[in-house]
Design an enzyme around this catalytic site. Structure first.
Site, mmCIF file in Angstrom:
data_model
loop_
_atom_site.group_PDB
_atom_site.id
_atom_site.type_symbol
_atom_site.label_atom_id
_atom_site.label_comp_id
_atom_site.label_asym_id
_atom_site.label_seq_id
_atom_site.Cartn_x
_atom_site.Cartn_y
_atom_site.Cartn_z
ATOM 1 N N ASN A 1 -0.991 -18.768 -2.658
ATOM 2 C CA ASN A 1 -0.867 -18.115 -1.353
ATOM 3 C C ASN A 1 0.487 -18.485 -0.759
ATOM 4 O O ASN A 1 0.749 -19.655 -0.468
ATOM 5 C CB ASN A 1 -2.004 -18.574 -0.434
ATOM 6 C CG ASN A 1 -2.022 -17.817 0.885
ATOM 7 O OD1 ASN A 1 -1.017 -17.251 1.312
ATOM 8 N ND2 ASN A 1 -3.163 -17.799 1.547
ATOM 9 N N ASN B 1 8.870 -10.557 -2.697
ATOM 10 C CA ASN B 1 8.271 -9.240 -2.550
ATOM 11 C C ASN B 1 6.896 -9.275 -1.882
ATOM 12 O O ASN B 1 6.390 -8.239 -1.469
ATOM 13 C CB ASN B 1 8.153 -8.586 -3.938
ATOM 14 C CG ASN B 1 7.335 -7.312 -3.925
ATOM 15 O OD1 ASN B 1 7.769 -6.290 -3.401
ATOM 16 N ND2 ASN B 1 6.136 -7.371 -4.483
ATOM 17 N N SER C 1 13.061 -3.079 4.134
ATOM 18 C CA SER C 1 12.362 -1.821 4.402
ATOM 19 C C SER C 1 13.242 -0.952 5.285
ATOM 20 O O SER C 1 14.205 -1.434 5.907
ATOM 21 C CB SER C 1 11.037 -2.122 5.116
ATOM 22 O OG SER C 1 10.485 -0.968 5.713
ATOM 23 N N TYR D 1 5.481 -6.166 10.948
ATOM 24 C CA TYR D 1 6.151 -5.798 9.699
ATOM 25 C C TYR D 1 7.634 -5.528 9.938
ATOM 26 O O TYR D 1 8.500 -6.025 9.220
ATOM 27 C CB TYR D 1 5.456 -4.559 9.137
ATOM 28 C CG TYR D 1 5.950 -4.073 7.796
ATOM 29 C CD1 TYR D 1 5.486 -4.654 6.620
ATOM 30 C CD2 TYR D 1 6.848 -3.013 7.715
ATOM 31 C CE1 TYR D 1 5.914 -4.185 5.382
ATOM 32 C CE2 TYR D 1 7.278 -2.536 6.485
ATOM 33 C CZ TYR D 1 6.810 -3.133 5.329
ATOM 34 O OH TYR D 1 7.239 -2.659 4.100
ATOM 35 N N ALA D 2 7.939 -4.753 10.989
ATOM 36 C CA ALA D 2 9.327 -4.416 11.293
ATOM 37 C C ALA D 2 10.123 -5.650 11.701
ATOM 38 O O ALA D 2 11.294 -5.799 11.327
ATOM 39 C CB ALA D 2 9.382 -3.363 12.397
ATOM 40 N N ILE E 1 8.156 5.843 -1.103
ATOM 41 C CA ILE E 1 7.969 5.713 -2.544
ATOM 42 C C ILE E 1 6.566 6.180 -2.914
ATOM 43 O O ILE E 1 5.613 6.001 -2.157
ATOM 44 C CB ILE E 1 8.178 4.246 -2.995
ATOM 45 C CG1 ILE E 1 9.517 3.705 -2.468
ATOM 46 C CG2 ILE E 1 8.097 4.128 -4.498
ATOM 47 C CD1 ILE E 1 10.748 4.385 -3.020
#
Length: 262
Positions: free
Chosen positions: A73, A100, A152, A165-166, A198
């Site tokens: 983890n 990743n 991203s 996330y951003a 993608i």
């Protein structure tokens, strides 16, 4: 840095033969394509993921002994150095790291709890930082290394319901800039890849039943196509090869031109 053209071999320049890489989240999605491309270029890949070993074993079966799975983890930062030391002891020098691993929480900011926000940051930013920190001293002893972060388009553009996330993906840009300044003198290059839209299950989940959203996406991609996961994998393999020896501190969009589309 000059090139000896008399002995220049383009195939050797792009080869990763003899190198060992760590890829987090390397048995699913874009990570699996990265694993596939690195192995195709000659590398051995150590895959780190918290998923069940039997699930990862099935996904990595095609690679035989070229892919080795460790269940870990990435947010367990108290044991990051321990797993890195174990991998080095069992597989020798590590010259490539692909950060990743990731998670996702799709909520408007007013619906997202602080705990959910922190959870996303812990996987993307804190976990990747800890793993990078654990490996850099090892890479310094060999005066070489390539570290790649999976950024991203949200590193650059606004998208609703992905504040955690951003934030993390934009944070990668600051991290690769600082690491480049700190590590270049030791032969360690640090870059990022910013995938666009993608062809993944996540993309289809978001667009298959939402024609207006799909039309909006396609309308801003100059190539009028979505990407293949292997496009991201091939970019990663390039950045880790000697062909990219003078590229560091960069974030390469793999997006069909979407960041400049309108």
């Amino acid at each position: 840095m000059s090139i000896d053209f008399a002995n220049f071999n383009i195939h050797k320049v792009y080869s990763l033969e003899g190198k060992t890489a760590i890829v987090t989240g390397g048995s699913t999605g874009l990570g699996l394509s990265i694993t596939r491309c690195l192995i195709s270029a000659g590398a051995k890949v150590i895959v780190l993921s918290f998923e069940a070993p039997e699930q990862a074993t099935d996904a990595l079966a095609e690679f035989g002994e070229k892919a080795i799975f460790y269940q870990f983890n990435i947010t367990d930062t108290d044991h990051t150095q321990e797993i890195v030391d174990k991998i080095i002891a069992e597989h020798g020098p590590i010259s490539i790291l692909i950060n990743n691993a990731g998670n996702h929480c799709k909520k408007f900011i007013w619906d997202m709890s602080v705990e959910e926000y922190v959870s996303v940051l812990n996987v993307h930013l804190v976990g990747a930082f800890a793993l990078t920190k654990a490996l850099i001293p090892h890479m310094k002893t060999f005066n070489q290394g390539s570290i790649v972060f999976m950024a991203s388009m949200t590193s650059y553009i606004g998208q609703p319901q992905v504040s955690g996330y951003a934030t993390a993906k934009a944070g990668y840009l600051g991290l690769i800039h600082t690491l480049t300044a700190e590590c270049a003198e030791f032969g360690i290059r640090v870059n990022a890849i910013a995938p666009g839209w993608i062809d993944t299950p996540m993309f289809h989940k978001a667009t298959d039943n939402d024609p207006p959203r799909l039309a909006k996406i396609m309308g801003r991609i100059p190539t009028k196509t979505i990407g293949d996961p292997m496009d991201v994998g091939m970019c990663a393999a390039f950045l880790c090869s000697d062909a990219a020896r003078y590229i560091t501190g960069a974030c390469i969009p793999v997006d069909g031109g979407a960041l400049i589309g309108f």
